[in-house]
Each structure stands twice: as C-alpha cells, then as structure tokens.
Scaffold this motif. Sequence first.
Motif, mmCIF file in Angstrom:
data_model
loop_
_atom_site.group_PDB
_atom_site.id
_atom_site.type_symbol
_atom_site.label_atom_id
_atom_site.label_comp_id
_atom_site.label_asym_id
_atom_site.label_seq_id
_atom_site.Cartn_x
_atom_site.Cartn_y
_atom_site.Cartn_z
ATOM 1 N N UNK A 168 -40.741 -1.771 33.902
ATOM 2 C CA UNK A 168 -40.863 -0.310 33.882
ATOM 3 C C UNK A 168 -40.563 0.336 35.234
ATOM 4 N N UNK A 169 -40.930 -0.314 36.329
ATOM 5 C CA UNK A 169 -40.729 0.294 37.648
ATOM 6 C C UNK A 169 -39.471 -0.203 38.353
ATOM 7 N N UNK A 170 -38.921 -1.316 37.881
ATOM 8 C CA UNK A 170 -37.738 -1.855 38.539
ATOM 9 C C UNK A 170 -36.519 -1.944 37.643
ATOM 10 N N UNK A 171 -36.672 -1.543 36.377
ATOM 11 C CA UNK A 171 -35.566 -1.666 35.415
ATOM 12 C C UNK A 171 -35.012 -3.086 35.402
ATOM 13 N N UNK A 172 -35.919 -4.047 35.546
ATOM 14 C CA UNK A 172 -35.513 -5.446 35.609
ATOM 15 C C UNK A 172 -35.433 -6.028 34.195
ATOM 16 N N UNK A 173 -34.230 -6.323 33.699
ATOM 17 C CA UNK A 173 -34.090 -6.831 32.326
ATOM 18 C C UNK A 173 -34.652 -8.242 32.130
ATOM 19 N N UNK A 174 -34.776 -9.012 33.209
ATOM 20 C CA UNK A 174 -35.291 -10.369 33.099
ATOM 21 C C UNK A 174 -36.690 -10.467 33.700
ATOM 22 N N UNK B 268 -38.530 -17.076 45.188
ATOM 23 C CA UNK B 268 -38.960 -17.329 43.808
ATOM 24 C C UNK B 268 -38.080 -16.547 42.831
ATOM 25 N N UNK B 269 -37.837 -15.279 43.155
ATOM 26 C CA UNK B 269 -37.023 -14.434 42.273
ATOM 27 C C UNK B 269 -35.576 -14.923 42.242
ATOM 28 N N UNK B 270 -35.046 -15.245 43.410
ATOM 29 C CA UNK B 270 -33.653 -15.727 43.468
ATOM 30 C C UNK B 270 -33.475 -17.002 42.658
ATOM 31 N N UNK B 271 -34.433 -17.901 42.770
ATOM 32 C CA UNK B 271 -34.346 -19.161 42.031
ATOM 33 C C UNK B 271 -34.438 -18.909 40.532
ATOM 34 N N UNK B 272 -35.288 -17.952 40.135
ATOM 35 C CA UNK B 272 -35.476 -17.659 38.713
ATOM 36 C C UNK B 272 -34.227 -17.037 38.097
ATOM 37 N N UNK B 273 -33.519 -16.223 38.872
ATOM 38 C CA UNK B 273 -32.367 -15.493 38.343
ATOM 39 C C UNK B 273 -31.029 -16.136 38.677
ATOM 40 N N UNK C 141 -28.845 -8.379 46.125
ATOM 41 C CA UNK C 141 -29.786 -9.492 46.076
ATOM 42 C C UNK C 141 -30.623 -9.390 44.801
ATOM 43 N N UNK C 142 -30.797 -10.491 44.061
ATOM 44 C CA UNK C 142 -31.572 -10.460 42.817
ATOM 45 C C UNK C 142 -33.013 -10.004 42.997
ATOM 46 N N UNK D 144 -44.123 -5.804 55.402
ATOM 47 C CA UNK D 144 -43.907 -6.522 54.151
ATOM 48 C C UNK D 144 -43.180 -5.776 53.061
ATOM 49 N N UNK D 145 -42.338 -4.795 53.435
ATOM 50 C CA UNK D 145 -41.601 -4.039 52.426
ATOM 51 C C UNK D 145 -40.262 -4.684 52.062
ATOM 52 N N UNK D 146 -39.671 -5.368 53.003
ATOM 53 C CA UNK D 146 -38.303 -5.864 52.824
ATOM 54 C C UNK D 146 -38.257 -7.386 52.864
ATOM 55 N N UNK D 147 -37.258 -7.942 52.192
ATOM 56 C CA UNK D 147 -37.071 -9.393 52.227
ATOM 57 C C UNK D 147 -35.987 -9.786 53.220
#
Length: 218
Positions: free
Chosen positions: A73-79, A102-107, A116-117, A35-38
């Motif tokens: 903080x851990x992913x430097x994700x601005x959104x 879920x993340x792809x749809x959100x971004x 990949x987002x 479960x580490x990779x998508x």
Amino acid sequence: MQAPFSTLDEHVESADGVVLDIGVSSMQLDRADRGFSFQSDGPLDMRMGRDGPSAADFVNHAGEAEIADILFHYGDEPKSRRIARAIVAARPIERTGQLADVVRKALGHHPGMKKDPATRTFQAIRIHVNEELQELEGGLAAAEQVLAPGGRLAVVTFHSLEDRIVKRFLKSRSGSEGQGSRHRPAANETGPAPTFEAVAKPVRASEAEVCVSEIGNE
C-alpha cells in the motif's frame, strides 16, 4: 522550531501562506546514522523525529502479513509478500545494508538495473514509521485553520499517495466534489461551507528535476 505538520495550528495563529513540503530532505538521506537510505550502511532507524518505534522495530516485530500490506500500500510493491517472507526469515535485521540485501536477494538484483529493488521497500517502511500520510492529512487541516482570508496553500508532493490526499482534500474543501447523478434530487448538504476557491492545476516537475530527485532517493 521543529514540529509535525499536524500541530501547525498550535504554533501559528494566522498566516497569509502555508507551504507543506512533503518527503525526506537530502540532509536526512545523506546521513547514514539516520537510517533512511541504503546507499550507506547505518542503523535501521528512519525516524524523522527520533521518537517512537524505529524501522528496525517494525521489521523485527511486525507480522509477515502486516509487513506485506505496508509494502504493497505504501510502496506500490507488487512482490510485497515475497519480500515480507524474506524479511521475517532473516530476522533480526538491524542495519540498512542488511535490509537492502534481503530485498535484493528476494527479488533478484544485478548490476546495471535502472532502480535498486530495495527502493520501494525503504519508501514504504519510512512512510509507515513516520505516519507520513496521516501527518499530511493533519497538516492540511491545520493549514486550513491558520490561513487568513485570501491566503494561499501550496503542497509539494512526491508520489501518488500524497497526490490523492491533497486532491481529495482540496476538492472537498473547495466545494467542487461531484454532484452525483443529474437524474436525482440534489442532496441537502449540511456540512461546513467551502474554505478554498480557485484551486490551481497541479504543477509537475520537469524531467531534470525528476532525475535529481531519483538520484537523491536511491
């Protein structure tokens, strides 16, 4: 033998050299059941040691604000707040493919994007689940304890959060921290004596090595 970095001094009495290779191995990334990779759908686990709360436990039970903070903080994700809101709305999430979607749809995601987002979100959750930064700090302290006089410490890092921890540790333990203003009296230092000397400059990965790393982590 498998054990966390932070317990190195419990298993080794003395060493002439210690190498801490931080990050996830390709063997873990390539196995969908970990479960580490998508890249391949699998259970949302991400635990390196198979114990403690999984990534699914985190995304399904943590509060929206906590999820946003971890992603930022851990992913430097601005959104991060937008993603956290989408994750909470999509619960329960049990599979890597679900979380990535879920993340792809959100971004917003479209074929041909360079990265990949979901990459930053997966990195952040993995770091949190495994307490990777805390383990790095513990591993550095343990290495300091077991290294023999003249021994060497080498640390392989993969992103700026790890870099900062290593640089701060070596700066502190080599006695090379800033001395403050030259207009002020010298402080009376009572801390432990420096244990490292001749700290080498960081060696950066080549462009080819970076490309291989990015391919493996997407």
